[in-house]
Design a protein around this motif. Structure first.
Motif, PDB file in Angstrom:
ATOM      1  N   THR A 208       0.869  -1.158   0.044  1.00 14.04           N
ATOM      2  CA  THR A 208      -0.199  -0.115  -0.145  1.00 14.04           C
ATOM      3  C   THR A 208       0.798   1.134  -0.101  1.00 14.04           C
ATOM      4  O   THR A 208       2.098   1.248   0.527  1.00 14.04           O
ATOM      5  CB  THR A 208      -0.991  -0.076   1.205  1.00 14.04           C
ATOM      6  OG1 THR A 208      -0.266  -0.011   2.405  1.00 14.04           O
ATOM      7  CG2 THR A 208      -1.748  -1.308   1.012  1.00 14.04           C
ATOM      8  N   SER A 209       0.285   2.231  -0.453  1.00 20.69           N
ATOM      9  CA  SER A 209       1.069   3.663  -0.290  1.00 20.69           C
ATOM     10  C   SER A 209       1.124   4.123   0.889  1.00 20.69           C
ATOM     11  O   SER A 209       2.398   5.158   0.974  1.00 20.69           O
ATOM     12  CB  SER A 209       0.227   4.610  -1.376  1.00 20.69           C
ATOM     13  OG  SER A 209      -1.060   4.897  -0.836  1.00 20.69           O
ATOM     14  N   LYS A 210       0.453   3.835   1.817  1.00 20.75           N
ATOM     15  CA  LYS A 210       0.428   4.504   3.255  1.00 20.75           C
ATOM     16  C   LYS A 210       0.967   3.499   4.128  1.00 20.75           C
ATOM     17  O   LYS A 210       0.700   2.174   4.101  1.00 20.75           O
ATOM     18  CB  LYS A 210      -0.729   5.259   3.589  1.00 20.75           C
ATOM     19  CG  LYS A 210      -1.107   5.492   5.030  1.00 20.75           C
ATOM     20  CD  LYS A 210      -2.263   6.062   5.463  1.00 20.75           C
ATOM     21  CE  LYS A 210      -2.222   6.761   6.602  1.00 20.75           C
ATOM     22  NZ  LYS A 210      -3.738   7.180   6.769  1.00 20.75           N
ATOM     23  N   HIS A 211       1.954   3.839   5.021  1.00 19.74           N
ATOM     24  CA  HIS A 211       2.624   3.002   6.126  1.00 19.74           C
ATOM     25  C   HIS A 211       1.530   2.471   7.132  1.00 19.74           C
ATOM     26  O   HIS A 211       0.533   3.253   7.274  1.00 19.74           O
ATOM     27  CB  HIS A 211       3.415   3.811   6.946  1.00 19.74           C
ATOM     28  CG  HIS A 211       4.334   3.018   7.787  1.00 19.74           C
ATOM     29  ND1 HIS A 211       3.902   2.602   9.198  1.00 19.74           N
ATOM     30  CD2 HIS A 211       5.693   2.527   7.739  1.00 19.74           C
ATOM     31  CE1 HIS A 211       4.855   2.342   9.684  1.00 19.74           C
ATOM     32  NE2 HIS A 211       5.665   2.087   9.064  1.00 19.74           N
ATOM     33  N   HIS A 212       1.551   1.359   7.299  1.00 25.47           N
ATOM     34  CA  HIS A 212       0.413   0.766   8.166  1.00 25.47           C
ATOM     35  C   HIS A 212       0.369   1.141   9.452  1.00 25.47           C
ATOM     36  O   HIS A 212      -0.617   0.926  10.323  1.00 25.47           O
ATOM     37  CB  HIS A 212       0.485  -0.611   8.088  1.00 25.47           C
ATOM     38  CG  HIS A 212       1.629  -1.470   8.345  1.00 25.47           C
ATOM     39  ND1 HIS A 212       2.338  -1.314   9.613  1.00 25.47           N
ATOM     40  CD2 HIS A 212       2.507  -2.230   7.463  1.00 25.47           C
ATOM     41  CE1 HIS A 212       3.630  -2.022   9.474  1.00 25.47           C
ATOM     42  NE2 HIS A 212       3.692  -2.645   8.285  1.00 25.47           N
ATOM     43  N   GLY A 213       1.600   1.732  10.147  1.00 28.68           N
ATOM     44  CA  GLY A 213       1.911   2.199  11.413  1.00 28.68           C
ATOM     45  C   GLY A 213       1.529   1.029  12.444  1.00 28.68           C
ATOM     46  O   GLY A 213       1.030   1.190  13.676  1.00 28.68           O
ATOM     47  N   TYR A 214       1.656  -0.322  12.078  1.00 27.06           N
ATOM     48  CA  TYR A 214       1.554  -1.237  12.871  1.00 27.06           C
ATOM     49  C   TYR A 214       0.189  -1.624  13.433  1.00 27.06           C
ATOM     50  O   TYR A 214       0.055  -2.108  14.451  1.00 27.06           O
ATOM     51  CB  TYR A 214       2.734  -1.504  13.964  1.00 27.06           C
ATOM     52  CG  TYR A 214       3.844  -1.142  13.522  1.00 27.06           C
ATOM     53  CD1 TYR A 214       4.544  -2.277  12.964  1.00 27.06           C
ATOM     54  CD2 TYR A 214       4.538   0.152  13.707  1.00 27.06           C
ATOM     55  CE1 TYR A 214       5.873  -2.311  12.507  1.00 27.06           C
ATOM     56  CE2 TYR A 214       5.955   0.090  13.186  1.00 27.06           C
ATOM     57  CZ  TYR A 214       6.551  -0.863  12.596  1.00 27.06           C
ATOM     58  OH  TYR A 214       7.837  -0.753  12.100  1.00 27.06           O
ATOM     59  N   GLU A 215      -0.833  -1.016  12.727  1.00 29.73           N
ATOM     60  CA  GLU A 215      -2.163  -1.270  12.910  1.00 29.73           C
ATOM     61  C   GLU A 215      -2.897  -2.294  12.052  1.00 29.73           C
ATOM     62  O   GLU A 215      -2.676  -2.481  10.732  1.00 29.73           O
ATOM     63  CB  GLU A 215      -2.786   0.205  12.577  1.00 29.73           C
ATOM     64  CG  GLU A 215      -4.334  -0.067  13.085  1.00 29.73           C
ATOM     65  CD  GLU A 215      -4.890   1.491  13.019  1.00 29.73           C
ATOM     66  OE1 GLU A 215      -6.105   1.518  13.427  1.00 29.73           O
ATOM     67  OE2 GLU A 215      -4.318   2.274  12.473  1.00 29.73           O
ATOM     68  N   ALA A 216      -3.488  -3.061  12.649  1.00 31.96           N
ATOM     69  CA  ALA A 216      -4.460  -4.067  11.991  1.00 31.96           C
ATOM     70  C   ALA A 216      -5.698  -3.763  11.782  1.00 31.96           C
ATOM     71  O   ALA A 216      -6.537  -3.044  12.590  1.00 31.96           O
ATOM     72  CB  ALA A 216      -4.096  -5.458  12.981  1.00 31.96           C
ATOM     73  N   PHE A 217      -6.217  -4.045  10.607  1.00 27.08           N
ATOM     74  CA  PHE A 217      -7.850  -3.576  10.328  1.00 27.08           C
ATOM     75  C   PHE A 217      -8.638  -4.789   9.982  1.00 27.08           C
ATOM     76  O   PHE A 217      -8.286  -5.762   9.376  1.00 27.08           O
ATOM     77  CB  PHE A 217      -7.772  -2.793   8.943  1.00 27.08           C
ATOM     78  CG  PHE A 217      -7.004  -1.440   9.250  1.00 27.08           C
ATOM     79  CD1 PHE A 217      -7.711  -0.286   9.559  1.00 27.08           C
ATOM     80  CD2 PHE A 217      -5.688  -1.518   8.970  1.00 27.08           C
ATOM     81  CE1 PHE A 217      -6.984   0.855   9.871  1.00 27.08           C
ATOM     82  CE2 PHE A 217      -4.824  -0.170   9.153  1.00 27.08           C
ATOM     83  CZ  PHE A 217      -5.769   1.024   9.412  1.00 27.08           C
ATOM     84  N   GLU A 218      -9.621  -5.008  10.982  1.00 29.81           N
ATOM     85  CA  GLU A 218     -10.778  -5.889  10.549  1.00 29.81           C
ATOM     86  C   GLU A 218     -11.842  -5.180  10.046  1.00 29.81           C
ATOM     87  O   GLU A 218     -12.574  -4.570  10.826  1.00 29.81           O
ATOM     88  CB  GLU A 218     -11.154  -6.477  12.008  1.00 29.81           C
ATOM     89  CG  GLU A 218     -11.855  -7.759  11.759  1.00 29.81           C
ATOM     90  CD  GLU A 218     -11.175  -8.829  11.331  1.00 29.81           C
ATOM     91  OE1 GLU A 218     -11.623  -9.694  10.349  1.00 29.81           O
ATOM     92  OE2 GLU A 218     -10.288  -9.447  12.047  1.00 29.81           O
TER      93      GLU A 218
END
Length: 424
Positions: A208-218
Protein backbone atom coordinates in the motif's frame (compact mmCIF):
# COMPACT_ATOMS: atom_id res chain seq x y z
CA UNK A 1 13.71 -44.99 15.41
CA UNK A 2 13.02 -46.68 18.75
CA UNK A 3 10.37 -49.35 19.23
CA UNK A 4 8.61 -47.56 22.10
CA UNK A 5 7.95 -43.92 23.03
CA UNK A 6 6.13 -42.21 25.84
CA UNK A 7 4.44 -39.80 23.40
CA UNK A 8 4.03 -40.09 19.64
CA UNK A 9 2.81 -36.95 17.85
CA UNK A 10 1.24 -37.57 14.45
CA UNK A 11 1.85 -34.37 12.48
CA UNK A 12 4.94 -32.17 12.55
CA UNK A 13 3.27 -28.86 11.69
CA UNK A 14 3.18 -25.83 13.96
CA UNK A 15 0.86 -27.42 16.54
CA UNK A 16 2.62 -30.79 16.66
CA UNK A 17 6.09 -29.25 16.79
CA UNK A 18 5.00 -26.80 19.52
CA UNK A 19 3.76 -29.72 21.61
CA UNK A 20 7.09 -31.50 21.17
CA UNK A 21 8.83 -28.32 22.38
CA UNK A 22 6.47 -28.07 25.36
CA UNK A 23 7.50 -31.62 26.36
CA UNK A 24 11.25 -31.05 25.93
CA UNK A 25 12.00 -30.44 29.61
CA UNK A 26 10.36 -33.68 30.71
CA UNK A 27 12.13 -37.02 30.80
CA UNK A 28 9.61 -38.40 28.29
CA UNK A 29 10.75 -39.91 25.02
CA UNK A 30 8.86 -38.24 22.15
CA UNK A 31 8.54 -39.04 18.45
CA UNK A 32 7.04 -36.90 15.70
CA UNK A 33 5.67 -38.76 12.67
CA UNK A 34 5.36 -36.62 9.56
CA UNK A 35 4.57 -37.63 5.95
CA UNK A 36 6.67 -34.79 4.50
CA UNK A 37 10.41 -34.12 4.78
CA UNK A 38 11.05 -31.78 7.68
CA UNK A 39 12.53 -28.48 6.39
CA UNK A 40 16.24 -28.00 7.07
CA UNK A 41 17.96 -24.85 8.29
CA UNK A 42 17.89 -23.39 4.77
CA UNK A 43 14.15 -23.97 4.51
CA UNK A 44 14.62 -26.82 2.06
CA UNK A 45 11.98 -29.50 2.45
CA UNK A 46 8.23 -29.17 2.54
CA UNK A 47 5.61 -29.19 5.26
CA UNK A 48 2.19 -27.70 4.39
CA UNK A 49 1.88 -25.99 7.79
CA UNK A 50 5.02 -23.96 7.01
CA UNK A 51 3.74 -22.30 3.84
CA UNK A 52 3.95 -18.70 2.60
CA UNK A 53 1.05 -17.51 4.76
CA UNK A 54 1.40 -15.64 8.04
CA UNK A 55 -0.14 -16.30 11.44
CA UNK A 56 -1.36 -13.70 13.93
CA UNK A 57 0.03 -14.68 17.33
CA UNK A 58 -1.79 -13.17 20.29
CA UNK A 59 0.03 -11.59 23.23
CA UNK A 60 -0.80 -14.74 25.17
CA UNK A 61 0.92 -16.88 22.52
CA UNK A 62 4.01 -14.71 22.81
CA UNK A 63 4.09 -15.55 26.53
CA UNK A 64 3.81 -19.25 25.67
CA UNK A 65 6.75 -19.10 23.29
CA UNK A 66 8.73 -17.17 25.90
CA UNK A 67 8.14 -20.03 28.32
CA UNK A 68 9.34 -22.48 25.67
CA UNK A 69 12.53 -20.46 25.14
CA UNK A 70 11.68 -19.63 21.52
CA UNK A 71 10.53 -16.02 21.57
CA UNK A 72 13.97 -14.47 21.27
CA UNK A 73 14.54 -16.34 18.00
CA UNK A 74 10.96 -15.92 16.74
CA UNK A 75 11.06 -12.18 17.40
CA UNK A 76 13.75 -11.72 14.74
CA UNK A 77 11.00 -11.87 12.09
CA UNK A 78 7.77 -10.65 13.65
CA UNK A 79 5.69 -7.53 13.07
CA UNK A 80 3.92 -6.15 16.15
CA UNK A 81 0.23 -5.29 16.10
CA UNK A 82 0.12 -2.15 18.21
CA UNK A 83 -3.42 -1.11 17.27
CA UNK A 84 -6.55 -2.84 15.98
CA UNK A 85 -9.28 -1.00 14.08
CA UNK A 86 -12.65 -2.79 13.69
CA UNK A 87 -15.23 -1.25 11.36
CA UNK A 88 -18.40 -2.01 9.43
CA UNK A 89 -18.21 -0.92 5.78
CA UNK A 90 -20.73 1.77 4.86
CA UNK A 91 -21.93 2.18 8.46
CA UNK A 92 -20.94 4.30 11.46
CA UNK A 93 -19.95 1.50 13.85
CA UNK A 94 -16.27 1.18 14.75
CA UNK A 95 -14.06 0.33 17.69
CA UNK A 96 -10.33 0.66 18.31
CA UNK A 97 -7.85 -1.12 20.55
CA UNK A 98 -4.35 0.09 21.39
CA UNK A 99 -1.60 -1.87 23.13
CA UNK A 100 -0.55 1.11 25.24
CA UNK A 101 -3.98 1.13 26.90
CA UNK A 102 -3.26 -2.33 28.32
CA UNK A 103 0.38 -1.68 29.21
CA UNK A 104 1.77 -4.21 26.74
CA UNK A 105 4.21 -3.84 23.86
CA UNK A 106 1.74 -5.22 21.32
CA UNK A 107 -1.71 -6.76 21.15
CA UNK A 108 -0.25 -9.50 19.00
CA UNK A 109 2.29 -10.24 16.29
CA UNK A 110 2.21 -11.27 12.63
CA UNK A 111 4.72 -14.04 11.93
CA UNK A 112 5.40 -15.89 8.65
CA UNK A 113 4.47 -19.57 9.02
CA UNK A 114 7.77 -20.53 7.41
CA UNK A 115 9.71 -18.73 10.14
CA UNK A 116 7.65 -20.33 12.92
CA UNK A 117 8.37 -23.73 11.37
CA UNK A 118 12.10 -23.16 10.95
CA UNK A 119 12.39 -21.89 14.53
CA UNK A 120 10.54 -24.89 15.96
CA UNK A 121 12.36 -27.49 13.89
CA UNK A 122 15.81 -25.99 14.50
CA UNK A 123 15.19 -26.10 18.25
CA UNK A 124 13.76 -29.63 18.22
CA UNK A 125 16.68 -31.06 16.27
CA UNK A 126 18.92 -30.32 19.27
CA UNK A 127 16.65 -32.14 21.71
CA UNK A 128 17.95 -35.65 22.51
CA UNK A 129 14.53 -36.90 23.68
CA UNK A 130 12.74 -36.01 20.43
CA UNK A 131 12.93 -38.19 17.29
CA UNK A 132 11.57 -37.33 13.85
CA UNK A 133 10.16 -40.25 11.89
CA UNK A 134 9.75 -38.86 8.39
CA UNK A 135 8.82 -39.01 5.66
CA UNK A 136 6.46 -41.66 6.99
CA UNK A 137 2.72 -42.21 6.97
CA UNK A 138 0.51 -43.87 9.54
CA UNK A 139 -1.18 -47.00 8.23
CA UNK A 140 -3.10 -47.96 11.37
CA UNK A 141 -3.41 -47.75 15.15
CA UNK A 142 -4.36 -50.46 17.62
CA UNK A 143 -4.84 -49.88 21.33
CA UNK A 144 -3.89 -52.46 23.95
CA UNK A 145 -4.37 -52.15 27.70
CA UNK A 146 -1.29 -50.00 28.34
CA UNK A 147 -0.15 -48.62 24.98
CA UNK A 148 -1.04 -48.01 21.35
CA UNK A 149 0.69 -49.71 18.43
CA UNK A 150 1.22 -47.39 15.45
CA UNK A 151 1.82 -49.12 12.14
CA UNK A 152 3.65 -46.93 9.67
CA UNK A 153 5.47 -47.08 6.37
CA UNK A 154 8.55 -45.01 5.60
CA UNK A 155 9.21 -43.39 2.28
CA UNK A 156 12.15 -44.51 0.16
CA UNK A 157 14.02 -41.24 -0.57
CA UNK A 158 15.26 -42.55 -3.93
CA UNK A 159 11.98 -43.83 -5.38
CA UNK A 160 9.42 -41.87 -3.37
CA UNK A 161 7.58 -45.12 -2.75
CA UNK A 162 6.53 -46.31 0.70
CA UNK A 163 7.85 -49.53 2.23
CA UNK A 164 5.88 -52.61 1.31
CA UNK A 165 6.58 -54.01 4.77
CA UNK A 166 5.23 -51.53 7.34
CA UNK A 167 7.08 -50.97 10.60
CA UNK A 168 5.58 -50.28 13.99
CA UNK A 169 6.23 -48.34 17.19
CA UNK A 170 4.28 -48.28 20.42
CA UNK A 171 3.41 -45.32 22.64
CA UNK A 172 1.71 -44.70 25.94
CA UNK A 173 0.07 -41.63 24.40
CA UNK A 174 -0.66 -40.78 20.76
CA UNK A 175 -1.44 -37.14 19.92
CA UNK A 176 -3.20 -36.50 16.61
CA UNK A 177 -2.07 -33.17 15.16
CA UNK A 178 -2.32 -33.79 11.43
CA UNK A 179 -4.67 -30.96 10.50
CA UNK A 180 -8.26 -30.23 9.62
CA UNK A 181 -8.68 -33.14 7.23
CA UNK A 182 -7.10 -35.61 9.64
CA UNK A 183 -6.54 -38.96 8.00
CA UNK A 184 -5.73 -40.42 11.42
CA UNK A 185 -9.13 -39.41 12.79
CA UNK A 186 -10.73 -41.05 9.76
CA UNK A 187 -8.80 -44.26 10.40
CA UNK A 188 -10.00 -44.28 14.01
CA UNK A 189 -13.61 -43.51 13.09
CA UNK A 190 -13.59 -40.23 15.01
CA UNK A 191 -16.49 -38.19 13.66
CA UNK A 192 -15.77 -34.62 12.64
CA UNK A 193 -18.82 -32.37 12.99
CA UNK A 194 -18.62 -29.78 10.23
CA UNK A 195 -20.70 -26.74 9.37
CA UNK A 196 -19.80 -24.84 6.20
CA UNK A 197 -19.92 -21.05 6.21
CA UNK A 198 -20.46 -21.04 2.44
CA UNK A 199 -17.33 -18.87 2.16
CA UNK A 200 -13.71 -19.04 1.08
CA UNK A 201 -10.75 -17.19 2.55
CA UNK A 202 -8.59 -15.49 -0.06
CA UNK A 203 -5.07 -14.87 1.26
CA UNK A 204 -2.27 -12.82 -0.25
CA UNK A 205 0.15 -10.01 0.56
CA UNK A 206 -0.45 -6.47 -0.66
CA UNK A 207 1.65 -3.32 -0.85
CA UNK A 208 0.00 0.00 0.00
CA UNK A 209 1.06 3.60 -0.49
CA UNK A 210 0.56 4.46 3.18
CA UNK A 211 2.55 3.05 6.10
CA UNK A 212 0.37 0.74 8.21
CA UNK A 213 1.70 2.13 11.48
CA UNK A 214 1.60 -1.41 12.93
CA UNK A 215 -2.19 -1.27 12.90
CA UNK A 216 -4.38 -4.25 11.99
CA UNK A 217 -7.70 -3.59 10.27
CA UNK A 218 -10.73 -5.87 10.61
CA UNK A 219 -13.32 -4.61 8.14
CA UNK A 220 -16.74 -6.17 7.81
CA UNK A 221 -18.46 -5.89 4.43
CA UNK A 222 -21.76 -7.12 3.03
CA UNK A 223 -19.87 -9.97 1.34
CA UNK A 224 -17.84 -11.02 4.35
CA UNK A 225 -15.05 -9.78 6.64
CA UNK A 226 -11.55 -8.86 5.55
CA UNK A 227 -8.43 -8.39 7.62
CA UNK A 228 -5.32 -6.39 6.77
CA UNK A 229 -2.45 -7.39 9.04
CA UNK A 230 0.80 -5.37 9.15
CA UNK A 231 3.94 -6.85 7.66
CA UNK A 232 7.37 -5.28 7.80
CA UNK A 233 11.01 -5.62 6.89
CA UNK A 234 11.51 -7.92 9.87
CA UNK A 235 9.28 -10.61 8.35
CA UNK A 236 11.81 -11.57 5.69
CA UNK A 237 11.17 -8.79 3.16
CA UNK A 238 14.03 -7.49 1.06
CA UNK A 239 16.28 -4.77 2.44
CA UNK A 240 14.79 -1.33 1.88
CA UNK A 241 11.18 -2.39 2.41
CA UNK A 242 9.09 0.59 3.49
CA UNK A 243 6.94 -1.46 5.89
CA UNK A 244 3.97 -0.73 3.63
CA UNK A 245 2.97 -4.35 3.15
CA UNK A 246 0.05 -6.17 4.70
CA UNK A 247 -1.18 -9.74 4.85
CA UNK A 248 -4.71 -9.85 3.49
CA UNK A 249 -7.31 -12.39 4.61
CA UNK A 250 -10.47 -11.72 2.60
CA UNK A 251 -13.63 -13.74 3.15
CA UNK A 252 -15.71 -14.17 0.00
CA UNK A 253 -18.90 -16.12 -0.85
CA UNK A 254 -18.42 -19.44 -2.59
CA UNK A 255 -20.18 -18.18 -5.71
CA UNK A 256 -17.80 -15.20 -5.96
CA UNK A 257 -14.39 -16.73 -5.22
CA UNK A 258 -13.63 -18.18 -8.67
CA UNK A 259 -14.32 -14.89 -10.44
CA UNK A 260 -12.18 -12.91 -7.98
CA UNK A 261 -9.31 -15.41 -8.18
CA UNK A 262 -9.38 -15.18 -11.99
CA UNK A 263 -9.17 -11.38 -12.09
CA UNK A 264 -6.02 -9.72 -13.45
CA UNK A 265 -4.04 -8.02 -10.69
CA UNK A 266 -5.20 -4.51 -11.64
CA UNK A 267 -8.87 -5.50 -11.58
CA UNK A 268 -8.41 -7.39 -8.31
CA UNK A 269 -6.71 -4.40 -6.65
CA UNK A 270 -9.49 -2.07 -7.82
CA UNK A 271 -12.15 -4.32 -6.28
CA UNK A 272 -10.16 -4.67 -3.07
CA UNK A 273 -9.73 -0.90 -2.91
CA UNK A 274 -13.50 -0.45 -3.23
CA UNK A 275 -14.27 -2.98 -0.49
CA UNK A 276 -11.51 -1.95 1.94
CA UNK A 277 -11.28 1.80 1.34
CA UNK A 278 -8.31 4.17 1.58
CA UNK A 279 -7.23 3.90 5.22
CA UNK A 280 -3.89 2.56 3.94
CA UNK A 281 -3.81 4.75 0.88
CA UNK A 282 -3.68 3.24 -2.58
CA UNK A 283 -3.20 -0.51 -3.04
CA UNK A 284 -0.17 -0.65 -5.32
CA UNK A 285 0.82 -4.29 -5.63
CA UNK A 286 -0.54 -7.74 -4.88
CA UNK A 287 1.23 -11.06 -4.42
CA UNK A 288 0.18 -14.58 -5.38
CA UNK A 289 -3.39 -15.33 -4.33
CA UNK A 290 -4.50 -18.52 -2.58
CA UNK A 291 -7.87 -19.56 -1.19
CA UNK A 292 -9.45 -22.28 0.95
CA UNK A 293 -13.03 -23.10 2.06
CA UNK A 294 -14.20 -21.94 5.48
CA UNK A 295 -16.02 -24.13 7.95
CA UNK A 296 -16.49 -24.65 11.64
CA UNK A 297 -15.42 -28.20 12.49
CA UNK A 298 -15.06 -30.00 15.79
CA UNK A 299 -14.04 -33.56 16.58
CA UNK A 300 -16.86 -35.42 18.33
CA UNK A 301 -14.18 -37.06 20.53
CA UNK A 302 -11.02 -35.23 21.53
CA UNK A 303 -9.82 -37.96 23.88
CA UNK A 304 -9.92 -41.73 23.97
CA UNK A 305 -7.80 -44.12 25.99
CA UNK A 306 -4.28 -43.46 24.73
CA UNK A 307 -5.42 -40.84 22.18
CA UNK A 308 -5.70 -37.02 22.17
CA UNK A 309 -6.79 -34.88 19.22
CA UNK A 310 -5.37 -31.32 19.06
CA UNK A 311 -5.15 -28.31 16.73
CA UNK A 312 -7.24 -28.14 13.57
CA UNK A 313 -7.90 -31.86 13.86
CA UNK A 314 -9.85 -31.05 17.05
CA UNK A 315 -11.37 -27.69 16.10
CA UNK A 316 -11.07 -25.53 12.98
CA UNK A 317 -12.42 -21.98 13.28
CA UNK A 318 -13.30 -19.13 10.94
CA UNK A 319 -10.22 -16.88 10.62
CA UNK A 320 -12.23 -13.69 11.25
CA UNK A 321 -10.78 -13.01 14.72
CA UNK A 322 -7.46 -14.86 14.36
CA UNK A 323 -8.31 -17.21 17.22
CA UNK A 324 -7.68 -20.70 15.82
CA UNK A 325 -3.93 -21.21 16.19
CA UNK A 326 -3.81 -19.35 19.49
CA UNK A 327 -6.54 -21.62 20.90
CA UNK A 328 -4.60 -24.66 19.70
CA UNK A 329 -1.40 -23.40 21.32
CA UNK A 330 -3.12 -22.95 24.68
CA UNK A 331 -4.34 -26.54 24.39
CA UNK A 332 -0.81 -27.74 23.66
CA UNK A 333 0.51 -26.05 26.82
CA UNK A 334 -2.29 -27.52 28.94
CA UNK A 335 -1.68 -31.02 27.54
CA UNK A 336 2.07 -30.83 28.14
CA UNK A 337 1.53 -29.64 31.72
CA UNK A 338 -0.92 -32.45 32.47
CA UNK A 339 1.25 -35.16 30.86
CA UNK A 340 4.30 -33.97 32.80
CA UNK A 341 2.36 -33.89 36.07
CA UNK A 342 0.82 -37.35 35.51
CA UNK A 343 4.18 -38.88 34.59
CA UNK A 344 5.72 -37.37 37.72
CA UNK A 345 3.06 -39.12 39.80
CA UNK A 346 3.73 -42.46 38.10
CA UNK A 347 0.39 -42.49 36.27
CA UNK A 348 -0.07 -43.98 32.81
CA UNK A 349 -0.19 -40.83 30.70
CA UNK A 350 -2.48 -42.56 28.20
CA UNK A 351 -5.07 -43.63 30.76
CA UNK A 352 -8.53 -42.28 30.00
CA UNK A 353 -9.05 -40.73 33.48
CA UNK A 354 -5.82 -38.76 33.00
CA UNK A 355 -6.82 -37.53 29.55
CA UNK A 356 -10.31 -36.72 30.79
CA UNK A 357 -8.73 -34.25 33.22
CA UNK A 358 -7.08 -32.55 30.25
CA UNK A 359 -10.21 -32.18 28.17
CA UNK A 360 -12.38 -31.16 31.12
CA UNK A 361 -9.97 -28.31 31.69
CA UNK A 362 -10.12 -27.23 28.03
CA UNK A 363 -13.87 -27.12 27.41
CA UNK A 364 -14.45 -23.63 28.84
CA UNK A 365 -11.71 -21.99 26.75
CA UNK A 366 -12.74 -23.89 23.62
CA UNK A 367 -16.43 -23.10 24.02
CA UNK A 368 -15.84 -19.40 24.68
CA UNK A 369 -13.34 -18.97 21.84
CA UNK A 370 -15.40 -20.90 19.29
CA UNK A 371 -18.53 -18.99 20.29
CA UNK A 372 -16.67 -15.67 20.04
CA UNK A 373 -15.39 -16.47 16.53
CA UNK A 374 -18.63 -18.00 15.26
CA UNK A 375 -20.96 -15.32 16.61
CA UNK A 376 -18.86 -12.48 15.17
CA UNK A 377 -18.89 -14.22 11.78
CA UNK A 378 -22.66 -14.65 11.78
CA UNK A 379 -23.45 -11.26 13.32
CA UNK A 380 -21.48 -9.36 10.71
CA UNK A 381 -22.70 -11.60 7.93
CA UNK A 382 -26.30 -10.54 8.51
CA UNK A 383 -27.12 -7.71 6.11
CA UNK A 384 -30.59 -6.83 7.48
CA UNK A 385 -31.05 -3.20 8.52
CA UNK A 386 -32.12 -3.97 12.09
CA UNK A 387 -29.14 -6.21 12.78
CA UNK A 388 -26.85 -3.66 11.14
CA UNK A 389 -28.04 -0.96 13.54
CA UNK A 390 -27.55 -3.22 16.58
CA UNK A 391 -24.09 -4.13 15.27
CA UNK A 392 -23.09 -0.48 14.96
CA UNK A 393 -24.40 0.27 18.43
CA UNK A 394 -22.39 -2.65 19.76
CA UNK A 395 -19.15 -1.44 18.13
CA UNK A 396 -19.70 2.09 19.40
CA UNK A 397 -20.51 0.70 22.85
CA UNK A 398 -17.26 -1.26 22.88
CA UNK A 399 -15.40 1.91 22.04
CA UNK A 400 -16.86 3.93 24.92
CA UNK A 401 -17.43 1.35 27.68
CA UNK A 402 -14.08 0.49 29.34
CA UNK A 403 -15.28 -2.75 30.96
CA UNK A 404 -16.73 -4.23 27.78
CA UNK A 405 -13.73 -3.09 25.77
CA UNK A 406 -11.33 -4.67 28.26
CA UNK A 407 -13.10 -8.05 27.95
CA UNK A 408 -13.01 -7.80 24.16
CA UNK A 409 -9.32 -6.90 24.25
CA UNK A 410 -8.47 -9.81 26.56
CA UNK A 411 -10.13 -12.25 24.18
CA UNK A 412 -8.32 -10.74 21.21
CA UNK A 413 -5.02 -10.93 23.12
CA UNK A 414 -5.52 -14.60 23.95
CA UNK A 415 -5.84 -13.98 27.68
CA UNK A 416 -9.41 -15.12 28.20
CA UNK A 417 -9.30 -17.45 31.19
CA UNK A 418 -5.59 -18.27 30.88
CA UNK A 419 -3.81 -15.29 32.45
CA UNK A 420 -2.76 -17.09 35.64
CA UNK A 421 -1.02 -19.89 33.80
CA UNK A 422 0.82 -17.96 31.14
CA UNK A 423 1.92 -15.00 33.21
CA UNK A 424 3.35 -16.95 36.12
Amino acid sequence: MNSHYDVVIIGGGMVGASLAMALKNTALKVAVIEPYPIPDARGEGYQPSYDARSTALSWGSRLVYQQLGLWEKLSEHVTPIKKIHVSDRGRFGATRLAAKDYHVEALGYVVPNEWIGMTLISALKTEPNVDFICPARVEGLKRSEQSTCITLSKQNPETGEYDLEPQSVTANLVVIADGGRSETCQKLGIEIQTESYGQHALVTNVTTSKHHGYEAFERFTENGPMAMLPLGESDGASVGCTDARCALVWTLPEDEIDAVMAMPDAEFMALLQTRFGYRLGKIEQVGTRHHYPLKLSQAAEQVRAGIVVVGNAAHALHPVAGQGYNLALRGVVALAELVSEAAGKGENIGALPVLQRYINGRYADQDKTILFSDKITRLFGDTSAGVGLLRDMGLVGLDILPGAKRLFARQAMGLGGTEAKISS
